[in-house]
Design an enzyme around this catalytic site. Structure first.
Site, PDB file in Angstrom:
ATOM      1  N   LYS A 145      -2.860   6.215 -10.075  1.00 34.26           N
ATOM      2  CA  LYS A 145      -2.400   6.005  -8.517  1.00 34.26           C
ATOM      3  C   LYS A 145      -0.833   4.539  -9.199  1.00 34.26           C
ATOM      4  CE  LYS A 145      -0.881   5.242  -4.219  1.00 34.26           C
ATOM      5  NZ  LYS A 145      -2.189   5.227  -2.960  1.00 34.26           N
ATOM      6  N   ARG A 169       1.008  -0.594   0.188  1.00 33.58           N
ATOM      7  CA  ARG A 169      -0.308   0.160  -0.250  1.00 33.58           C
ATOM      8  C   ARG A 169       0.908   0.963   0.001  1.00 33.58           C
ATOM      9  NH1 ARG A 169      -5.045   2.672  -0.587  1.00 33.58           N
ATOM     10  NH2 ARG A 169      -4.814   4.448   0.696  1.00 33.58           N
ATOM     11  N   ASP A 186      -3.473  16.518  -8.481  1.00 32.58           N
ATOM     12  CA  ASP A 186      -2.487  15.738  -7.893  1.00 32.58           C
ATOM     13  C   ASP A 186      -1.516  15.668  -7.979  1.00 32.58           C
ATOM     14  OD1 ASP A 186      -1.562  13.352  -7.012  1.00 32.58           O
ATOM     15  OD2 ASP A 186      -3.463  12.013  -6.973  1.00 32.58           O
ATOM     16  N   SER A 214      -0.739   7.573   1.085  1.00 30.19           N
ATOM     17  CA  SER A 214      -0.495   8.862   1.674  1.00 30.19           C
ATOM     18  C   SER A 214      -1.071   9.714   2.822  1.00 30.19           C
ATOM     19  CB  SER A 214      -1.223  10.044   0.497  1.00 30.19           C
ATOM     20  OG  SER A 214      -0.522   9.858  -1.224  1.00 30.19           O
ATOM     21  N   THR A 269     -13.708  18.639  -3.995  1.00 30.52           N
ATOM     22  CA  THR A 269     -12.137  17.950  -3.359  1.00 30.52           C
ATOM     23  C   THR A 269     -11.085  19.190  -4.946  1.00 30.52           C
ATOM     24  OG1 THR A 269     -12.576  16.761  -2.651  1.00 30.52           O
ATOM     25  CG2 THR A 269     -10.541  16.587  -2.489  1.00 30.52           C
ATOM     26  N   THR A 273      -5.290  -0.370  -4.356  1.00 33.61           N
ATOM     27  CA  THR A 273      -5.485   0.740  -4.349  1.00 33.61           C
ATOM     28  C   THR A 273      -7.418   0.598  -5.406  1.00 33.61           C
ATOM     29  OG1 THR A 273      -4.778   2.874  -5.628  1.00 33.61           O
ATOM     30  CG2 THR A 273      -4.633   0.518  -6.121  1.00 33.61           C
ATOM     31  N   GLU A 316       0.765  14.637   1.914  1.00 33.09           N
ATOM     32  CA  GLU A 316      -0.199  15.938   2.933  1.00 33.09           C
ATOM     33  C   GLU A 316      -1.140  16.231   1.029  1.00 33.09           C
ATOM     34  OE1 GLU A 316      -3.169  16.063   5.181  1.00 33.09           O
ATOM     35  OE2 GLU A 316      -1.329  15.225   6.304  1.00 33.09           O
ATOM     36  N   GLY A 317      -2.796  15.774   1.271  1.00 28.98           N
ATOM     37  CA  GLY A 317      -3.886  16.740   0.459  1.00 28.98           C
ATOM     38  C   GLY A 317      -3.722  16.530  -0.750  1.00 28.98           C
ATOM     39  N   ARG A 321       1.012  14.637  -6.623  1.00 28.75           N
ATOM     40  CA  ARG A 321       2.206  12.906  -5.863  1.00 28.75           C
ATOM     41  C   ARG A 321       2.833  12.579  -6.767  1.00 28.75           C
ATOM     42  NH1 ARG A 321      -2.809  10.144  -3.041  1.00 28.75           N
ATOM     43  NH2 ARG A 321      -3.251  10.778  -5.283  1.00 28.75           N
TER      44      ARG A 321
END
Ligand SMILES: [Zn+2]
Length: 254
Positions: free
Chosen positions: A204, A98, A176, A101, A164, A199, A142-143, A178
């Site tokens: 991702k 996994r 996004d 985040s 969001t 997921t 984060e976020g 990340r």
């Protein structure tokens, strides 16, 4: 600033638990571990092996130098990521992972505005039930990569009707941002065989594959739907392309 001098006994204890994973010429990842970490998982004690890593602007295998710098590096002002490893992660044919985040509000406060806290605990359970796996806890995510303060701002917007994605974008962030490069470098150090990813997020999956992750499959993870996160979860499906599994019990588009 005066740098401390490390005692030889201290260094002899630490030197075999630290390794450099070089990513670029001027940046390195230093991985420390494994460290025994008994964890309370729904009243049962389960033992993970904990590793933590530091992304540093010094590249050296002279670890004494790195350790001596720690006390003056103000590390508490930054966050470091972790991985919790379970079972024979290096050798087992099938391992569940996994990439989680960090979510201060969901994981720590138990906020019901998202499903992160639930996903964190469920992932750890799935990994231990499976017998082999690793939970990556990514501290700079984060976020969806906007940081905690910006996330608070985004929540204010969400209380005023934004979803969001709209909230993040109207604060000037891409939806996004990340990055998984460091996590994948660490994963490759711990295991070279393919892994199964927990997921619901195909983006991702794609991002991880593009960054060089060897995938053998995907395991979905839905649940803990409430009046507080229904809209958030719907946005994940409608706007972020998350795959909803009808056979996963509770679903988010009733
Ligand atoms: Zn969350």
């Amino acid at each position: 600033m005066e740098q401390m001098k490390l005692g030889s006994k201290v260094f002899s204890i630490l030197k075999d638990k630290i390794q450099l994973i070089q990513t670029e010429e001027d940046r390195g990842i230093y991985l420390v571990g494994p460290i025994r970490l008994p964890v309370n998982l729904d009243g049962e004690t389960v033992e993970f092996k904990w590793y933590c890593w530091l992304n540093y602007d010094v590249v050296t295998e002279d670890y004494e130098r790195i350790i001596e710098r720690l006390s003056s590096s103000n590390l508490a002002e930054y966050q470091q990521s972790s991985v919790l490893v379970y079972g024979d992660f290096k050798n087992a044919d099938d391992a569940l992972i996994r990439m989680h985040s960090i979510c201060h509000t969901g994981d720590i406060f138990g906020s019901k505005r998202c499903d992160c806290g639930y996903q964190l605990k469920q992932s750890m359970k799935k990994i231990t039930e499976h017998g082999v796996g690793a939970l990556f806890y990514l501290a700079n995510h984060e976020g969806r990569g906007i940081g905690l303060f910006s996330k608070a701002m985004a929540y204010v917007l969400q209380e005023n009707g934004y979803d969001t994605v709209e909230a993040n974008e109207s604060l000037g962030f891409v939806n996004d941002s990340r990055n998984y490069d460091d996590a994948i470098q660490v994963l490759k150090t711990l295991r070279i065989k393919p892994v199964t990813l927990i997921t619901n997020n195909p983006k991702k999956l794609e991002a991880l594959e593009n960054a060089g992750l060897l995938l053998s499959g995907r395991v979905p993870l839905w649940g803990d739907v409430s009046e507080y996160n229904k809209k958030y979860l719907e946005t994940k499906v409608v706007k972020s392309g998350h795959i909803k599994e009808d056979n996963e019990g509770t679903c988010c588009n009733d």
